[in-house]
Scaffold this active site. Structure first.
Site, PDB file in Angstrom:
ATOM      1  N   HIS A   2      41.718  17.041  23.837  1.00  0.00           N
ATOM      2  CA  HIS A   2      42.322  15.889  24.513  1.00  0.00           C
ATOM      3  C   HIS A   2      43.028  14.922  23.562  1.00  0.00           C
ATOM      4  O   HIS A   2      42.585  13.803  23.349  1.00  0.00           O
ATOM      5  CB  HIS A   2      41.272  15.122  25.343  1.00  0.00           C
ATOM      6  CG  HIS A   2      40.532  15.982  26.304  1.00  0.00           C
ATOM      7  ND1 HIS A   2      39.459  15.536  27.027  1.00  0.00           N
ATOM      8  CD2 HIS A   2      40.706  17.279  26.660  1.00  0.00           C
ATOM      9  CE1 HIS A   2      39.002  16.519  27.786  1.00  0.00           C
ATOM     10  NE2 HIS A   2      39.746  17.582  27.573  1.00  0.00           N
TER      11      HIS A   2
ATOM     12  N   GLU B 186      45.611  14.812  37.955  1.00  0.00           N
ATOM     13  CA  GLU B 186      46.257  13.669  38.616  1.00  0.00           C
ATOM     14  C   GLU B 186      47.738  13.556  38.306  1.00  0.00           C
ATOM     15  O   GLU B 186      48.189  13.896  37.215  1.00  0.00           O
ATOM     16  CB  GLU B 186      45.585  12.356  38.163  1.00  0.00           C
ATOM     17  CG  GLU B 186      44.143  12.258  38.586  1.00  0.00           C
ATOM     18  CD  GLU B 186      43.479  10.940  38.175  1.00  0.00           C
ATOM     19  OE1 GLU B 186      44.139  10.131  37.484  1.00  0.00           O
ATOM     20  OE2 GLU B 186      42.324  10.735  38.572  1.00  0.00           O
TER      21      GLU B 186
ATOM     22  N   TYR C 172      32.929  20.889  34.048  1.00  0.00           N
ATOM     23  CA  TYR C 172      33.302  22.305  34.029  1.00  0.00           C
ATOM     24  C   TYR C 172      32.135  23.211  34.386  1.00  0.00           C
ATOM     25  O   TYR C 172      32.317  24.291  34.932  1.00  0.00           O
ATOM     26  CB  TYR C 172      33.867  22.695  32.653  1.00  0.00           C
ATOM     27  CG  TYR C 172      35.246  22.146  32.416  1.00  0.00           C
ATOM     28  CD1 TYR C 172      36.340  22.610  33.142  1.00  0.00           C
ATOM     29  CD2 TYR C 172      35.464  21.144  31.481  1.00  0.00           C
ATOM     30  CE1 TYR C 172      37.614  22.099  32.941  1.00  0.00           C
ATOM     31  CE2 TYR C 172      36.730  20.623  31.268  1.00  0.00           C
ATOM     32  CZ  TYR C 172      37.804  21.105  32.003  1.00  0.00           C
ATOM     33  OH  TYR C 172      39.060  20.590  31.801  1.00  0.00           O
TER      34      TYR C 172
ATOM     35  N   GLN D  77      42.601  21.952  20.551  1.00  0.00           N
ATOM     36  CA  GLN D  77      43.848  21.601  21.226  1.00  0.00           C
ATOM     37  C   GLN D  77      44.762  20.771  20.340  1.00  0.00           C
ATOM     38  O   GLN D  77      45.811  20.308  20.782  1.00  0.00           O
ATOM     39  CB  GLN D  77      43.534  20.818  22.516  1.00  0.00           C
ATOM     40  CG  GLN D  77      42.726  21.630  23.517  1.00  0.00           C
ATOM     41  CD  GLN D  77      42.167  20.793  24.666  1.00  0.00           C
ATOM     42  OE1 GLN D  77      42.448  19.606  24.797  1.00  0.00           O
ATOM     43  NE2 GLN D  77      41.359  21.416  25.508  1.00  0.00           N
TER      44      GLN D  77
ATOM     45  N   TYR E  87      43.148   3.374  35.123  1.00  0.00           N
ATOM     46  CA  TYR E  87      43.266   4.591  35.946  1.00  0.00           C
ATOM     47  C   TYR E  87      41.918   5.264  36.196  1.00  0.00           C
ATOM     48  O   TYR E  87      41.859   6.349  36.746  1.00  0.00           O
ATOM     49  CB  TYR E  87      44.352   5.518  35.367  1.00  0.00           C
ATOM     50  CG  TYR E  87      45.700   4.885  35.631  1.00  0.00           C
ATOM     51  CD1 TYR E  87      46.167   3.839  34.821  1.00  0.00           C
ATOM     52  CD2 TYR E  87      46.447   5.215  36.749  1.00  0.00           C
ATOM     53  CE1 TYR E  87      47.351   3.171  35.115  1.00  0.00           C
ATOM     54  CE2 TYR E  87      47.631   4.565  37.050  1.00  0.00           C
ATOM     55  CZ  TYR E  87      48.082   3.541  36.240  1.00  0.00           C
ATOM     56  OH  TYR E  87      49.246   2.876  36.550  1.00  0.00           O
TER      57      TYR E  87
END
Ligand code: HEC
Length: 469
Positions: free
Chosen positions: A249, A341, A362, A184, A351
């Site tokens: 991420h 979220e 997953y 990613q 958070y």
């Protein structure tokens, strides 16, 4: 792809079961098949026990009530309690699974707008047309307009592109930083300084290659002169020992406010580090626009903490935007399986990831039973099942007056653009504006109030323009 044929889910479930190794015995599908399917049906459609996917609930629709029935049962009516067989975390995973299957069942009953070029599409409060702006891109990760009307586009594999008067420059901007374009990672966010017209600064956030195959999100600014990236300065760069292996991420979005720059870094797949203030990953950060650390950042006086941290416990923030009326900072965060979220970001807050989450792993194994905890923030909204939430923008233009200050959220796997109505800090309505024309990676508002979108598979840029009858 979503399952669209009523017969298929069972076959897929069975095929999945046969191929599962024993080590995955905790997979929620297996738990369901073993303990629940005999009464509630292979596909949760009901049998001896009622349907779990028809949206009607005798004992309460919310997560707590569904979990309570699974734990304690309704023994007098034939629903056994599973509190002694299943852990709280497994029960939580079953609730997520029931939500997933219910969403799939509901989607089979729903029709979505799937716009074709030039056709007028009616959504709830506005009609629009979709216009093609550019094709032949890789993954257009981020879109940002310059005050002169040029549109900057990052392609994740490392190119910064310019679209001028509706035409994509054939040659990318030369000399942008080398990026770690794997998984990613890559060239991610682009944003001009709010005073770009005066100072010419453009900011880039990207996966910076570190020692030994590691990477970490870094931020630089520079200027574009004659098609070249020049005068580069570092804005944020973590010490090399904090760089990480792994391709997931990275965050990362950029937002300016009052001389400050906010940016996000995902947990890099090291979920516990989101709670560790000595690590940059799993956080929202704040610096001055030149990279200096603001003296009033929440953790500047905390021993061992990185002073740029603004909030922590953030899994993978993919969207960041200021509310045009209140100036509040809002964030979308990619959850695990379930638990995407929408958060209101306040300094110094935790958070919760991965201590609390509304999702599961997953592979269907539980992460935790905890969805809330003292001292940890609740999301304004969570999407369970996940919508694979991406970028976001508050609409502030004039072209679609009835969308004013609505929040537009892009989604990857479901290929939707969602519109959220927000009143007094709560989401009061949600609409899918379209679906099924590609993963929607990036969004921004154009100078004329049209909405520009970066789509992938294939990489394209389109815009929504008003088409009032
Ligand atoms: C022996 C049959 C049986 C098994 C096994 C069983 N259930 Fe049930 N379940 C029922 C019946 C019957 C009801 C309806 C109870 C009622 O109406 O009060 C029910 C109700 C429920 C409800 C409440 C539905 C509502 O309308 O509020 C949930 C949730 C539920 N079951 C989940 C599960 C899960 C998850 C499992 C597996 C861990 C499971 N059940 C296993 C028979 C069963």
């Amino acid at each position: 792809m979503r399952i669209s044929n009523g017969m298929r889910p069972g076959l897929i479930l069975l095929a999945g079961l046969w191929s599962l190794p024993d080590a995955a015995a905790q997979d929620v599908r297996r738990i369901y098949q073993e303990y629940c399917a005999s009464c509630h049906g292979q596909n949760l459609q009901g049998g001896l026990g009622g349907s779990l996917v028809d949206g009607s609930w005798r004992h309460g629709a919310d997560d707590d009530n569904v979990a309570r029935v699974i734990r304690d049962g309704v023994v007098e009516n034939g629903m056994p309690g599973f509190g002694e067989v299943l852990s709280e975390a497994q029960t939580r995973a079953l609730v997520v699974y029931i939500r997933e299957m219910a969403a799939q069942a509901a989607e089979r009953q729903t029709s979505f707008n799937r716009p074709t070029p030039a056709a007028v599409v009616r959504s709830e409060v506005h009609a629009y047309r979709l216009e093609m702006i550019a094709e032949g891109l890789e993954i257009p990760w981020s879109l940002a307009f310059l005050p002169d009307g040029r549109l900057l586009v990052t392609e994740r594999d490392g190119r910064l592109r310019v679209i001028e008067q509706g035409r994509l420059h054939r040659v990318p901007v030369a000399g942008t930083p080398a990026v770690w374009a794997q998984g990613q990672g890559g060239l991610l966010a682009v944003a001009p300084h709010p005073d770009y017209a005066k100072n010419g600064w453009i900011y880039l956030a990207y996966s910076d290659p570190g020692p030994g195959g590691t990477a970490m999100t870094a931020i630089v600014r520079g200027r574009i002169r004659d098609g070249r990236w020049t005068e580069q300065q570092d804005i944020f760069r973590a010490p090399p020992e904090l760089y990480r292996r792994g391709g997931v991420h990275f965050g990362c979005r950029l937002v300016f406010q009052d001389g400050y720059l906010f940016f996000t870094i995902g947990d890099r797949g090291a979920q516990n580090e989101a709670q560790d203030l000595s690590r940059p990953n799993g956080k929202v950060h704040r610096v001055h626009d030149d990279g200096r650390v603001p003296a009033d950042n929440p953790f500047v006086h905390t021993a061992g903490a990185l002073p740029t941290i603004w909030t922590y416990g953030n899994r993978n923030p993919q969207g960041l935007a200021l509310h045009p009326a209140t100036g509040e900072l809002w964030e979308t965060e990619h959850g695990p399986r379930g638990g995407d979220e929408l958060n209101l970001i306040r300094p110094g807050r935790n958070y919760g990831w991965p201590v609390i989450t509304h999702g599961m792993n997953y592979n269907g194994t539980p992460i935790t039973a905890l969805t809330a905890k003292e001292g940890m923030e609740q999301p304004v909204l969570h999407w369970t099942p996940s919508i694979a939430v991406g970028d976001m923008v508050f609409y502030a233009g004039e072209a679609f007056p009835r969308w004013k200050h609505n929040l537009f959220v892009t989604t990857l796997a479901p290929e939707e653009l969602r519109r959220l109505v927000i009143e007094d800090g709560r989401v009061t309505h949600e609409e899918a504006i379209f679906k099924g024309i590609g993963r929607v990676r990036a969004i921004t508002e154009g100078p004329d109030g049209s909405l520009f979108l970066g789509l992938e598979g294939p990489g394209r840029i389109v815009r929504l323009v008003p088409a009032e009858p």
